[in-house]
Design a protein around this motif. Structure first.
Motif, PDB file in Angstrom:
ATOM      1  N   GLN B  35       0.834  -1.197   0.000  1.00 33.11           N
ATOM      2  CA  GLN B  35       0.000   0.000   0.000  1.00 33.11           C
ATOM      3  C   GLN B  35       0.876   1.257   0.000  1.00 33.11           C
ATOM      4  OE1 GLN B  35      -2.395   1.104   3.488  1.00 33.11           O
ATOM      5  NE2 GLN B  35      -4.075   1.491   2.089  1.00 33.11           N
ATOM      6  N   THR B  38       2.315   1.848  -3.422  1.00 31.07           N
ATOM      7  CA  THR B  38       1.226   2.271  -4.318  1.00 31.07           C
ATOM      8  C   THR B  38       0.966   3.759  -4.116  1.00 31.07           C
ATOM      9  OG1 THR B  38       0.203   0.099  -4.103  1.00 31.07           O
ATOM     10  CG2 THR B  38      -1.167   1.853  -4.986  1.00 31.07           C
ATOM     11  N   ALA B  45       3.548  10.571  -9.263  1.00 30.36           N
ATOM     12  CA  ALA B  45       3.034  10.732 -10.629  1.00 30.36           C
ATOM     13  C   ALA B  45       2.186  11.999 -10.722  1.00 30.36           C
ATOM     14  CB  ALA B  45       2.214   9.508 -11.036  1.00 30.36           C
ATOM     15  N   LEU B  46       1.347  12.202  -9.732  1.00 28.16           N
ATOM     16  CA  LEU B  46       0.471  13.383  -9.764  1.00 28.16           C
ATOM     17  C   LEU B  46       1.286  14.681  -9.677  1.00 28.16           C
ATOM     18  CD1 LEU B  46      -2.184  14.911  -9.623  1.00 28.16           C
ATOM     19  CD2 LEU B  46      -2.357  14.339  -7.197  1.00 28.16           C
ATOM     20  N   LEU B  49       2.951  15.347 -12.892  1.00 25.95           N
ATOM     21  CA  LEU B  49       1.966  15.759 -13.897  1.00 25.95           C
ATOM     22  C   LEU B  49       1.624  17.243 -13.726  1.00 25.95           C
ATOM     23  CD1 LEU B  49       0.578  14.100 -16.086  1.00 25.95           C
ATOM     24  CD2 LEU B  49      -1.341  13.743 -14.535  1.00 25.95           C
ATOM     25  N   LEU B  86       0.512   1.576 -11.590  1.00 30.47           N
ATOM     26  CA  LEU B  86      -0.429   0.620 -12.162  1.00 30.47           C
ATOM     27  C   LEU B  86       0.146  -0.803 -12.102  1.00 30.47           C
ATOM     28  CD1 LEU B  86      -2.886  -0.158 -13.890  1.00 30.47           C
ATOM     29  CD2 LEU B  86      -1.684   0.689 -15.886  1.00 30.47           C
ATOM     30  N   PHE B  89      -0.180  -2.243  -8.704  1.00 22.75           N
ATOM     31  CA  PHE B  89      -1.568  -2.645  -8.447  1.00 22.75           C
ATOM     32  C   PHE B  89      -1.840  -4.026  -9.039  1.00 22.75           C
ATOM     33  CE2 PHE B  89      -6.095  -2.682  -9.656  1.00 22.75           C
ATOM     34  CZ  PHE B  89      -6.698  -2.299  -8.468  1.00 22.75           C
ATOM     35  N   VAL B 111     -10.944   3.267  -9.425  1.00 27.65           N
ATOM     36  CA  VAL B 111     -10.029   2.463 -10.244  1.00 27.65           C
ATOM     37  C   VAL B 111     -10.280   2.756 -11.723  1.00 27.65           C
ATOM     38  CG1 VAL B 111      -9.315   0.120 -10.869  1.00 27.65           C
ATOM     39  CG2 VAL B 111      -9.853   0.656  -8.491  1.00 27.65           C
ATOM     40  N   ALA B 117      -7.171   7.676 -16.767  1.00 25.83           N
ATOM     41  CA  ALA B 117      -6.076   8.642 -16.777  1.00 25.83           C
ATOM     42  C   ALA B 117      -4.833   8.026 -17.413  1.00 25.83           C
ATOM     43  CB  ALA B 117      -5.770   9.100 -15.352  1.00 25.83           C
ATOM     44  N   VAL B 154      -7.163  12.195 -12.701  1.00 22.96           N
ATOM     45  CA  VAL B 154      -6.348  11.794 -11.548  1.00 22.96           C
ATOM     46  C   VAL B 154      -6.878  12.451 -10.269  1.00 22.96           C
ATOM     47  CG1 VAL B 154      -4.053  11.858 -10.495  1.00 22.96           C
ATOM     48  CG2 VAL B 154      -4.288  11.344 -12.920  1.00 22.96           C
ATOM     49  N   HIS B 157      -9.788  10.531  -9.203  1.00 25.07           N
ATOM     50  CA  HIS B 157      -9.254   9.272  -8.661  1.00 25.07           C
ATOM     51  C   HIS B 157      -8.852   9.471  -7.199  1.00 25.07           C
ATOM     52  CE1 HIS B 157      -6.727   5.619  -8.718  1.00 25.07           C
ATOM     53  NE2 HIS B 157      -5.637   6.331  -8.448  1.00 25.07           N
ATOM     54  N   PHE B 158      -8.114  10.522  -6.943  1.00 23.72           N
ATOM     55  CA  PHE B 158      -7.609  10.818  -5.602  1.00 23.72           C
ATOM     56  C   PHE B 158      -8.784  11.153  -4.660  1.00 23.72           C
ATOM     57  CE2 PHE B 158      -3.839  13.326  -3.489  1.00 23.72           C
ATOM     58  CZ  PHE B 158      -3.933  12.488  -2.386  1.00 23.72           C
TER      59      PHE B 158
HETATM   60  C1  HEM Z   1      -5.370   1.662 -13.664  1.00 25.61           C
HETATM   61  C2  HEM Z   1      -4.822   2.696 -13.129  1.00 25.61           C
HETATM   62  C3  HEM Z   1      -4.735   2.948 -11.653  1.00 25.61           C
HETATM   63  C4  HEM Z   1      -5.036   2.153 -10.580  1.00 25.61           C
HETATM   64  C5  HEM Z   1      -5.561   0.723 -10.585  1.00 25.61           C
HETATM   65  C6  HEM Z   1      -4.731   2.888  -9.372  1.00 25.61           C
HETATM   66  C7  HEM Z   1      -4.882   2.398  -8.092  1.00 25.61           C
HETATM   67  C8  HEM Z   1      -4.596   3.100  -6.950  1.00 25.61           C
HETATM   68  C9  HEM Z   1      -4.658   2.581  -5.608  1.00 25.61           C
HETATM   69  C10 HEM Z   1      -5.033   1.148  -5.244  1.00 25.61           C
HETATM   70  C11 HEM Z   1      -4.318   3.569  -4.763  1.00 25.61           C
HETATM   71  C12 HEM Z   1      -4.153   3.468  -3.247  1.00 25.61           C
HETATM   72  C13 HEM Z   1      -5.417   3.596  -2.509  1.00 25.61           C
HETATM   73  C14 HEM Z   1      -5.135   3.464  -1.039  1.00 25.61           C
HETATM   74  O1  HEM Z   1      -4.854   4.472  -0.392  1.00 25.61           O
HETATM   75  O2  HEM Z   1      -5.153   2.343  -0.550  1.00 25.61           O
HETATM   76  C15 HEM Z   1      -4.042   4.745  -5.553  1.00 25.61           C
HETATM   77  C16 HEM Z   1      -3.671   5.959  -5.045  1.00 25.61           C
HETATM   78  C17 HEM Z   1      -3.292   7.048  -5.813  1.00 25.61           C
HETATM   79  N1  HEM Z   1      -3.165   7.067  -7.188  1.00 25.61           N
HETATM   80 FE1  HEM Z   1      -3.735   5.615  -8.447  1.00 25.61          FE
HETATM   81  N2  HEM Z   1      -4.260   4.136  -9.733  1.00 25.61           N
HETATM   82  C18 HEM Z   1      -4.254   4.212 -11.117  1.00 25.61           C
HETATM   83  C19 HEM Z   1      -3.838   5.262 -11.887  1.00 25.61           C
HETATM   84  C20 HEM Z   1      -3.292   6.429 -11.372  1.00 25.61           C
HETATM   85  C21 HEM Z   1      -2.680   7.468 -12.164  1.00 25.61           C
HETATM   86  C22 HEM Z   1      -2.543   7.451 -13.689  1.00 25.61           C
HETATM   87  C23 HEM Z   1      -2.250   8.429 -11.278  1.00 25.61           C
HETATM   88  C24 HEM Z   1      -1.496   9.735 -11.512  1.00 25.61           C
HETATM   89  C25 HEM Z   1      -0.928  10.112 -12.600  1.00 25.61           C
HETATM   90  C26 HEM Z   1      -2.620   8.006  -9.952  1.00 25.61           C
HETATM   91  C27 HEM Z   1      -2.417   8.743  -8.790  1.00 25.61           C
HETATM   92  C28 HEM Z   1      -2.729   8.329  -7.532  1.00 25.61           C
HETATM   93  C29 HEM Z   1      -2.607   9.150  -6.361  1.00 25.61           C
HETATM   94  C30 HEM Z   1      -2.163  10.601  -6.312  1.00 25.61           C
HETATM   95  C31 HEM Z   1      -2.964   8.352  -5.275  1.00 25.61           C
HETATM   96  C32 HEM Z   1      -3.047   8.765  -3.806  1.00 25.61           C
HETATM   97  C33 HEM Z   1      -1.817   8.503  -3.072  1.00 25.61           C
HETATM   98  C34 HEM Z   1      -1.977   8.831  -1.601  1.00 25.61           C
HETATM   99  O3  HEM Z   1      -2.940   8.360  -0.997  1.00 25.61           O
HETATM  100  O4  HEM Z   1      -1.126   9.545  -1.082  1.00 25.61           O
HETATM  101  N3  HEM Z   1      -3.233   6.773 -10.052  1.00 25.61           N
HETATM  102  N4  HEM Z   1      -4.216   4.434  -6.892  1.00 25.61           N
END
Ligand code: HEM
Lengths: 297, 197
Positions: B35, B38, B45-46, B49, B86, B89, B111, B117, B154, B157-158
């Motif tokens: 986690q 991830t 990445a964000l 970007l 990704l 994940f 997701v 994105a 994104v 997503h966040f």
């Molecule tokens: C298929 C594509 C993606 C999947 C499956 C995915 C999945 C996830 C998962 C599982 C989490 C963590 C959730 C948790 O807190 O347990 C997460 C957090 C995050 N993702 Fe993604 N993500 C994807 C694409 C992206 C992309 C393209 C970006 C940015 C360019 C991104 C930016 C973030 C950010 C900023 C967080 C929050 C991190 C934090 O909690 O500090 N994600 N994502």
């Protein structure tokens, strides 16, 4: 059903997360590279070894201190847990004010090794020391109007910096139906790994209801009220569509964020399938017979 | 000056990855390392970007053309971290368990928008080269405007993945909103622009 039986001596497992991580990381790469699964060996039957003391005491969801699970253990130093009194009031024949030390001598905590399933999709196995909540209820004698229990955590923003976060309605409140509270699995815990509870784990006294998501197991309790109508918990108030009153572990009721169909056991690499009522179906399913579990999440 | 310091983007953008590796070696990735990595790769990445989106308005209003080559590099690093995120994940968190992955994808909007994105960023990364820029001509610019949609996705997503307290994703969202607003033609014309001396 794979209930965990209490053990007399709980060995503290010494495995390192990183080892497990590295070992299976290699396997992951091999799968990615298309290696036949037989090379990697079949996944072994899941076991319920207790999680290490270090992980149990350094990965804590305790928003009263911090919403960062690693930070909680560092933030608790100013938190005073002695003396501590637990008040049991409301619709009871004999309201009582217990000193925690008195609770321990009177109710004789025993070891209960339980799975803990967090709503965030991770889980642990914890050797608690505690006594059935039913024992306290016998002592205070709920009156016929008592239908629910309302639990309240201490409110001390000076010692618990997270309580200054205005996003949530402090103090933390949780609730149980009276029959849930009387179930033998429901305990008040005062220790863990044969030591007194540490502040980050909800010292000096906390609830443990292992068939429900972890947030139901309210920490550092100062008051239990027996009430007529259903209490509204902190999480129900913060996000009513996500956190219901029951919060029973249920792999079939999805959550908008975390997988409830599967979970990661802390210290392990691969996900496991989440069990209905966290594996305690035999002991608790009857409490919810005939209820729509999707509506009563 | 800027042109000579531009190489710094490489070590700086790779620093989070190095830190991740270092914390892995000293076992400092929390009790739940998957986690943690991830979240860290997603966050990096964000941020990258957003930095990618900073270049154009800063150049427009402050005349710093030496910054412009950074845009492509920052964008590619953002894509690198998004791809790592990704891959973690799919390959580590869900260990190629396609049944569970499809369940997550069908059940959870966060997701789905995350994947959207990434799918939007993919063609931008592929066509980031001079060759593609030439081949696509005028259409290149239009295509690369997809980054606005990707960055907004994104943020969604966040927003959808945090637990209750949405102040952090809102702060990032405000940043993205500002950077997109600066690109609106009326705003662009209204803001002062430094003319070349
Ligand atoms: C298929 C594509 C993606 C999947 C499956 C995915 C999945 C996830 C998962 C599982 C989490 C963590 C959730 C948790 O807190 O347990 C997460 C957090 C995050 N993702 Fe993604 N993500 C994807 C694409 C992206 C992309 C393209 C970006 C940015 C360019 C991104 C930016 C973030 C950010 C900023 C967080 C929050 C991190 C934090 O909690 O500090 N994600 N994502």
């Amino acid at each position: 059903m794979r209930a965990i039986t209490p053990l007399n001596i709980t060995p503290e497992p010494l495995y390192l997360n990183r080892r497990a991580f590295m070992r299976t990381f290699g396997a992951g790469l091999a799968v990615a590279a298309g290696a036949p699964a037989t090379l990697l060996g079949a996944p072994s039957e899941p076991t319920d070894l207790p999680t290490s003391f270090k992980d149990i005491t350094h990965y804590n969801n305790f928003y009263e201190f911090s919403s960062n699970k690693q930070a909680v253990a560092r933030m608790v130093s100013g938190f005073e847990t002695t003396p501590w009194q637990l008040e049991v009031t409301g619709r009871v024949a004999k309201p009582a004010l217990f000193d925690v030390e008195e609770l321990i001598t009177r109710f004789q905590p025993e070891e209960r090794v339980y799975r803990l399933r967090c709503v965030e999709g991770w889980s642990m196995v914890i050797p608690w020391h505690g006594f059935p909540l039913a024992r306290i209820l016998e002592a205070v004698q709920p009156t016929p109007e008592a239908r629910y229990l309302k639990f309240i955590t201490v409110h001390r923003p000076r010692q618990m910096p997270g309580q200054k976060n205005g996003w949530y309605h402090w103090p933390y409140v949780e609730g149980l139906r009276l029959d849930e509270a009387l179930n033998d699995l429901a305990i008040l815990a005062t220790g863990l790994y044969a030591k007194k509870l540490l502040a980050q784990n909800g010292a000096p006294v906390r609830l443990v209801v292992p068939w429900k998501y972890g947030f139901k197991s309210i920490k550092s309790i100062v008051r239990i009220e027996l009430v007529k109508s259903r209490p509204t918990s902190l999480w129900m108030r913060a996000a009513p569509h996500e956190y219901g009153f029951y919060a029973n572990v249920n792999p079939k009721v999805p959550h908008p964020r975390w997988s409830q169909a599967s979970e990661r056991r802390i210290g392990e690499f691969r996900r496991r399938r989440t069990l209905m009522y966290n594996g305690y179906e035999e002991q608790v399913a009857h409490l919810y017979a005939g209820m729509d579990l999707k509506a009563n999440y | 000056m800027i042109a000579r310091a531009r190489w710094l983007v490489h070590p700086l953008a790779l620093l989070p990855l190095a830190l991740l590796f270092y914390d892995f070696l000293i076992d400092n990735l929390t009790a739940n390392p998957i986690q943690e990595i991830t979240q860290r790769t997603g966050k990096t990445a964000l941020i990258l970007l957003i930095l990618t989106l900073v270049v154009t308005p800063v150049n427009r209003h402050f005349r710093l053309p030496d910054l412009v080559p950074l845009r492509k590099r920052l964008g590619l690093y953002a894509f690198l971290y998004a791809t790592l995120h990704l891959s973690i994940f799919v390959g580590l968190d869900y260990f190629f368990d396609w049944e569970l992955i499809l369940l997550e994808l069908s059940e959870k909007l966060y997701v789905l928008v995350g994947l959207t994105a990434w799918l939007l960023l993919l063609p931008l990364a592929v066509t980031s080269t001079k060759g593609w820029q030439r081949r696509l001509g005028k259409r290149w610019k239009g295509l690369h405007r997809l980054i606005y949609v990707a960055a907004s996705a994104v943020i969604l997503h966040f927003l959808w993945l945090v637990k209750s307290d949405i102040r952090e994703p809102l702060a990032y969202g405000a940043g993205v909103a500002l950077l997109l607003t600066l690109r609106l033609p009326p705003v662009r014309r209204w803001l002062p622009r430094r003319t070349p001396e």
